[in-house]
Design a protein around this motif. Sequence first.
Motif: not given
Length: 1437
Positions: A835-844, A909-925
């Motif tokens: 998968p591609g990188v997750p988007v819209g990272l924010h904190v609460l 922080f950054h986030v990585r997405a995973q599917n059945l193939v594997g783990v994608g690249k990390p998102s923007a910091v």
Amino acid sequence: PKRAKRTYLAMDKDKECALCSHVLVGLYCSSHDVVRGLMEAQEEEVTEEGINYVAMRNLFVREAREAMEVKVEKKTRSKHVRESAVRLEMSRTVNPFHSFVNAKMEEWLEFRKKMNPDSLTHRPEFIVKPRGQTVWEGKDVKLHCTVAGWPKPRIAWYKNNVLIDAKAHPEKYTAESNYNMHSLEIKNCDFFDTAKYHVSALNVKGETSAVASVVVKSRGQRSTSLLQVLITLSFYVSVDGFSPEHGVTFETTIIDKFEVAFGSEGETLSLGCTVIIYPTVKKYQPEVVWYRNSVPLKPSKWVHTHWSGERAVLTLVHLNKEDEGMYTLRVNTKSGYDTYAAYVFVRDADVEVEGVPVAPLDVRCHDANKDYVVVTWKQPAVEGSSSILGYYIDRCEVGTHHWAQCNEVPVKYARFPVTGLVEGRSYVFRVRAVNKAGVSRPSRISEAVVAMDPSDRARLRAGPSAPWTGMIKFTEEDPTVGVVPGEPTDVVVTEATKSYVVLAWKPPAQRGHEGVMYYIEKRISGTDTWQRVNTGMPVKSPRFALFDLAEGKSYSFRVRCCNSAGVGEASESTGEVIVGDKLDLPSAPGNPVATRNTDTSVVVFWGASKDVQHLVGYYIECSVVGTDVWMPCNNKPVKQTRFVCHGLITGANYVFKVKAVNAAGYSQSSPNSDAVVVQAAICKCHNSFSFFTLHTFLHFSPLSMYSLSPLLIQNLFYLTVLFTLITAVPGKPTGVTLLEAFKDYMVLGWNAPANNGGADIRGYFVDYRTVKGGVAGKWHEMNHQALTTTSYKAENLKERLFYQFQVRAVNMAGVSKPSLPSAPLECKEWTITVPGVPVGLHVLEIRDTSVVVLWEPPVFDGRSPVNGYYLDVKEASAGEECWKGVHEKVNKMKYMKVTGLKGGASYVFHVRAQNLVGVGKPSAVLGPILAQTRPGTKEIYVDVDDDGVISMVFECSEMMEGSEFVWSKNYKEITDTSRLTIISERGKSRAIFNSPSLEDLGTFSCVVTNTDGISSSYTLTEEGLKRLLDISHDHKFPVIPFKNEMAMELLEKGRVRFWTQVEKCTSDCQVEYVFNDVIISQGKKYTMNFDKSTGIIEMFMDSLEVTDEGTFTFNLVDGKAKGTTSLVLIGDGKELQKKSEFARAEWVRKQGPHFVEYLDFSVTPDCDVLLKCKVIETNVNNYSAVDISSKMEHVDKATPSCPSLCFIDWKSNSSSEIKVLSTEHGIVLYSTVTYYHEDLRVGWLHKYRVKSGVTGDQLWLKINEPTEKDKGKYSMDIFDGKDGVKRAFDLTGQAWQEAFEEFQRLNIGEYNAHKLSLMIDTCTFISCLDRARVVGGLPDVVAIQEGKSLNLTGNVWGEPVPEVSWTKNEKQLVSDDHYKLKFEHNKFASITIAAVTTADSGKYALVVKNKYGTEAGEFTVSVYNPEEEESKEEKKD
């Protein structure tokens, strides 16, 4: 003569008149006559309405059309406004036409009701309201709405409350209505289309409306200046600014504006602005006016103004605190006006002696007369090192330099009457404050005042009444000359303080030409003696101040007139007046709230003082946290409850407090506000017109000096609010990255700007440019409609070409600067499978040790859908090798709470997405994020009210304008209100559970918009829900707790006492006494008592009878709380009756001579037997006890005749108190005797489920398998043939708790031991565990009266389900009409014996059997006949 200035709102030059204020009232609510005319011209849609309704409606419309004769024609805006104003004016009077229309409407409504009895009609309702939009200049915009209602509503659109005629302007507007969906399209938008658009829906049931804002942005200029706003204002209010006199429209621009200024007393301060008038007209100059606090300034020795043709300058000479305030420059032209305002602060001059107060201010003179004047002033902001003790008033005659002090003793009130003035002379005054450290500098001197009669002053102001005509009139001498004047009238006390009293009166009607003077007399209450106050010289003014009166005493006053002819009669007395302060000090203001404004200012709000009289204003003080040094923020009191404190240190922490002031003095200071850091609340404005200036434009502008219409004021409000938003555009978006790429399109993502400019982000615009050979081209726009997400699909790109992208954010204020361009990105299809990188990272929910991170899924899933995420974290200062995972297992949610952070440290922080193939690249910091809890942060808490309603509450003290509470479940906004009802008001939001259940489990969070991320969450677990439901049930149905359940005891005379005790109750608690479901009351048989202080409830009976068998119940009601306790007397009633009768007989026996101690013996050491007893003899007057003894000597210790007399004592009183012992089988109550003998009779007063016996010297009672029903009071009667003793034990409360817990512990221990032994043999274990058993429910003994029915139920256990049978005297029973045997739910076996007889007495058993074993539950049934029992008793007697 001087001509009155024109108002530049005028539209008709020939008439030279402005529209009245009521002419420009918004046409929104008053133009439905025109709307009706437009609507009736439309085609009727008869297919959607009933035939009867159509017929009646057409009839009504035809009659109305004939009466109204409405014609639709195109009109100019000026003509339309004038006609609308006239129509509105006419509507205020009784109009026959309107009466006719109203009558027809009522007639039609009545017919409609008859034709539609089903009452389906309802007023219009907006299903979808129009939404505000921001568009570029030159683009089209469309407003949509959906309206429901019956009859079908008619729709009308308004722009700034002016009706839009789309048919008259098809090139500009298009209005459409399809079914219930309506739209208004505005074509080729320009700046003047920026407005508030209303849509109105009207039918016979009523009217409703909605509003939406449209903002048009110019591409050449990102922000809108004040000039544009004023042009817009003039467009909507004055139609155009054209000046026919000069043939042009003047445009005014103010530049080089003065900022908020600070000066000190004694200095000179200049304020100036450059004014540009376009176009330039020869010999034409605008009118330039300066205002202070909305009051025009006139040139004086303190104020100098100058206008050079280009620059306006105001010079304040020798500043004083009176000069502090809001200064406004207004430039009036033939086309309108322009204003600018800023605040000027004046600091106190340095004091000469440390600790003395600063000078008072604003000295004024009032009520001047021939020899009297009242001087007032305002208290200073700084009292010095100690409180102000009072004030000295000085006077100086104009033309001299000699200052004379008017009072010897300082006065506390900021008001003082000065007497002894010389008529005809002018005076000025000043005031000085005094405290323990000394006297302050004098205030600025007052305006000069002339000591003269007010009527003469009025004649002087009016000037000569007429020119001289050359005629001289002679009159005879006035006959009143030489006559004693009459008495004054209306003598009143106008002021009364502890320092002085001021009298006022009216001169007499008869006073002659020579005038009159006055003597004042006083009298102390309670006396008859009048004393003249001014014995030396009569006063000339009808005012007089009396000093040197005794505080607290009561006086009466009267006045006499005098002239050359003598002294007149005294006036009527004023009545008794107590000398003392009549004006109280103001109360302390409410808690101040400080909010950030700019880098050097803070806005402070506070609650007004309550019940204050003659409020002068408020002083605000500030202090840097930790210094305890308070400084004044204003040196001139303000009456508003909001003030902007300027001149603060950027980044410093301040607290504020407020005090009120009136003529009596200062109030107590308010509590300190919460600390606030001085820094800008919104981003830097794009022009110099600050938020503070806008506020002052609204509240301090001199517009109030002119006649403004309500429409103008409303437009001012709308445009000012709009302008407030315009001054703060968002920050730049960040992190433009490529999310997905194909042959001809790319998907982009970015992060929202950290600063939204004080308003919600409305969307984004994407620009692109090509990059060839390292050379970048020009930027082009990708989208014309604002995007609502932080991602975009850029289409129609060329394969293998490089592109760069930038993003801009937009809000109501405008468009931000573009983000940094992305790296050159090649448009080619991705071949990656992850998968591609997750988007819209924010904190609460940022806290010292935790933070919640949220994100959106990647745009590109890869070859299979995304099935989880991994969140990584590191400290911001650490290297790339320090990234570490927050969790090991994949997280399927799009959020995660990170714990274990270090307070004060920054993290990324950054986030990585995973599917059945594997783990994608990390998102923007994301970050850096500072782990620090905001001061004043509050958490969500759960509340259960008195009605049992469960809710979650979140509070926020930093709400901004436009801030809202947004509730989410599992961080998804809650839109379904079926589970939660959300109520928000005044900084508090409450989410109420409609019907709490397992569906509500999850994490609930609340975010406050337009703040720095104020948020909190609460996780509702299953255990927590159960606990809340229990609390809710207790609140809905509260129970009165009992200390002791109902118990019974026998008293002297055989009386019976039923009693219980509650733990707590109120004075409203009521008790209902019930016997066998029948309420009983106090009388001969029953006596009740309820001591609410101790909680003890008692009921007494003189004796027990056979009819008293049954259930006694106490029902308690205390408000919503209820409680019930019962005691059952069945079976052992006869025994209790016998005990009651015995106790009564004993009491009767003891009324005469009786044995106190029965005959007894003792063996002496010499083996002598001593027989003795004790008797009480009764005489008439007293009782006496006699000991009787007889000795049998020389009894051989070994003689057979008394083998056991020597050392055996088996008397009943040798028993010990009852003790308790817990075993693995139950609870044992026992008492130990010294020696036990078979003649010792022991009786236990107990329930059925117990066994009793004797073991050795222990008398015991065993309770097998105890339950809550076994709690109560147990008693044991021991009788040795001569004497008896009663032992009792209360097995409740702590005693029961300890015994029961010990039994459970031993029982579990036995079970575990048994389990361990059974593990050796599995078969034996299973057979024992699942063996058929009778686990309870059956008594040991049942005593029942003949003729009644018996029903018993036993609890059965076994696996497999056992076979059940009943036996009597070891013979199996069969179910028939007499014996009814049932086995229900494989658990409950019951036997019912109908109409028992003595033949039914016997030993019964419940036998259960399965493959693992057999068990029998045995019990004895005893059937008795009451008549036989009574006959037996009579035979015994």
